[in-house]
Design a protein around this motif. Structure first.
Motif, PDB file in Angstrom:
ATOM      1  N   THR A 138     -28.771  -0.207  20.454  1.00  0.00           N
ATOM      2  CA  THR A 138     -28.671   1.161  20.962  1.00  0.00           C
ATOM      3  C   THR A 138     -29.555   1.399  22.185  1.00  0.00           C
ATOM      4  O   THR A 138     -29.405   2.419  22.854  1.00  0.00           O
ATOM      5  N   GLU A 139     -30.456   0.470  22.489  1.00  0.00           N
ATOM      6  CA  GLU A 139     -31.257   0.596  23.705  1.00  0.00           C
ATOM      7  C   GLU A 139     -30.482   0.185  24.951  1.00  0.00           C
ATOM      8  O   GLU A 139     -30.842   0.574  26.062  1.00  0.00           O
ATOM      9  N   VAL A 140     -29.427  -0.617  24.762  1.00  0.00           N
ATOM     10  CA  VAL A 140     -28.657  -1.069  25.921  1.00  0.00           C
ATOM     11  C   VAL A 140     -27.285  -0.416  25.988  1.00  0.00           C
ATOM     12  O   VAL A 140     -26.623  -0.455  27.028  1.00  0.00           O
ATOM     13  N   MET A 141     -26.844   0.195  24.867  1.00  0.00           N
ATOM     14  CA  MET A 141     -25.579   0.930  24.865  1.00  0.00           C
ATOM     15  C   MET A 141     -25.623   1.959  23.737  1.00  0.00           C
ATOM     16  O   MET A 141     -25.901   1.596  22.590  1.00  0.00           O
ATOM     17  N   PRO A 142     -25.361   3.219  24.053  1.00  0.00           N
ATOM     18  CA  PRO A 142     -25.326   4.224  22.986  1.00  0.00           C
ATOM     19  C   PRO A 142     -24.314   3.840  21.907  1.00  0.00           C
ATOM     20  O   PRO A 142     -23.240   3.307  22.211  1.00  0.00           O
ATOM     21  N   GLN A 143     -24.654   4.118  20.667  1.00  0.00           N
ATOM     22  CA  GLN A 143     -23.792   3.714  19.558  1.00  0.00           C
ATOM     23  C   GLN A 143     -22.395   4.298  19.692  1.00  0.00           C
ATOM     24  O   GLN A 143     -21.399   3.628  19.399  1.00  0.00           O
TER      25      GLN A 143
END
Length: 252
Positions: free
Chosen positions: A96-101
């Motif tokens: 979730t730090e590199v792509m929102p869930q």
């Protein structure tokens, strides 16, 4: 950083297993079982990045469908929107730090691959020595467990130096071991590592997996991993078969 008693115990076990001489694959598999316990996770996978072929190989997976993983090898790794970004971080990172869930759940990577095995919340650690990839740790939870925390990331980062060191040591040992054992046929018991012999001896004494885990200070899944490797090395499929081999081959 505060560590609970159970976390301290789990970390001691992980550092102990990473101090043993074992193959690269064993290191990644055993670490995976231990991390599922430590991080209250559900699924684990580990690959080694091959820069020459631009592919992930050397698959190790726990609690995942092999057929689904075959689809990853054939297609999904080439359409993976998160792993290369996680790989570039070089430290423990939540997905979730590199792509929102919410965005991840809209991708074919999620609907056609991750969700098939119930993978929802993820965290990765990609281990390198300089620019050379040594192996990665991909830990996942099912949706109901919730995302990983900053504390979980810190726990994984604590393990990273020992994990790297164990993989490097395995790479140094493997060629020497191959050369020294060429042409030799060892007795069955001597094919086992020291820890595997300890587990096998406990089985011969009639102890249960839970008893052995308690005695050795390890988790039950780790003991079962040992047993699976013992059976594979000795060419047997039942606990009772250990007694005959032990009596014949084990040094007095």
């Amino acid at each position: 950083m505060y560590l609970s008693a159970s976390e301290q115990h789990a970390l001691r076990s992980i550092f102990a297993l990473l101090a043993e001489d074992q193959s690269e694959r064993e290191i990644r598999e055993r670490t995976g079982w231990a991390l599922l316990d430590l991080l209250r996770a559900d699924q684990f996978a580990s690959f080694v990045w091959d820069a020459e072929s631009d592919t992930f190989g050397g698959r190790v997976a726990l609690n995942m469908d092999p057929a689904n993983l075959d689809r990853y090898t054939r297609w999904h790794q080439y359409h993976d929107p998160i792993t290369f970004v996680l790989q570039a971080r070089r430290h423990a990172t939540r997905v979730t730090e590199v792509m929102p869930q919410r965005d991840l759940m809209r991708t074919a990577f999620f609907t056609d691959f991750l969700s098939r095995d119930g993978l929802h919340w993820g965290m990765n650690l990609h281990a390198f020595h300089g620019d050379r990839a040594l192996g990665d740790l991909r830990i996942w939870r099912r949706r109901h467990r919730g995302d990983f925390s900053e504390h979980d990331k810190a726990l994984l980062d604590l393990i990273e130096p020992a994990f790297v060191g164990a993989l490097q040591r395995a790479q140094r040992i493997a060629p020497a071991k191959t050369a020294s054992t060429a042409g030799e046929t060892a007795p069955a018991w001597s094919r086992l590592s020291e820890r595997e012999r300890e587990v096998a001896a406990a089985v011969c004494q009639g102890l249960t997996d839970k008893d052995i885990a308690r005695h050795m200070g390890l988790g039950v899944p780790t003991i079962r991993t040992y047993l699976r490797r013992i059976f594979d090395k000795l060419g047997i499929d039942r606990r009772a078969a250990l007694a005959g081999l032990a009596g014949r081959d084990r040094p007095s």
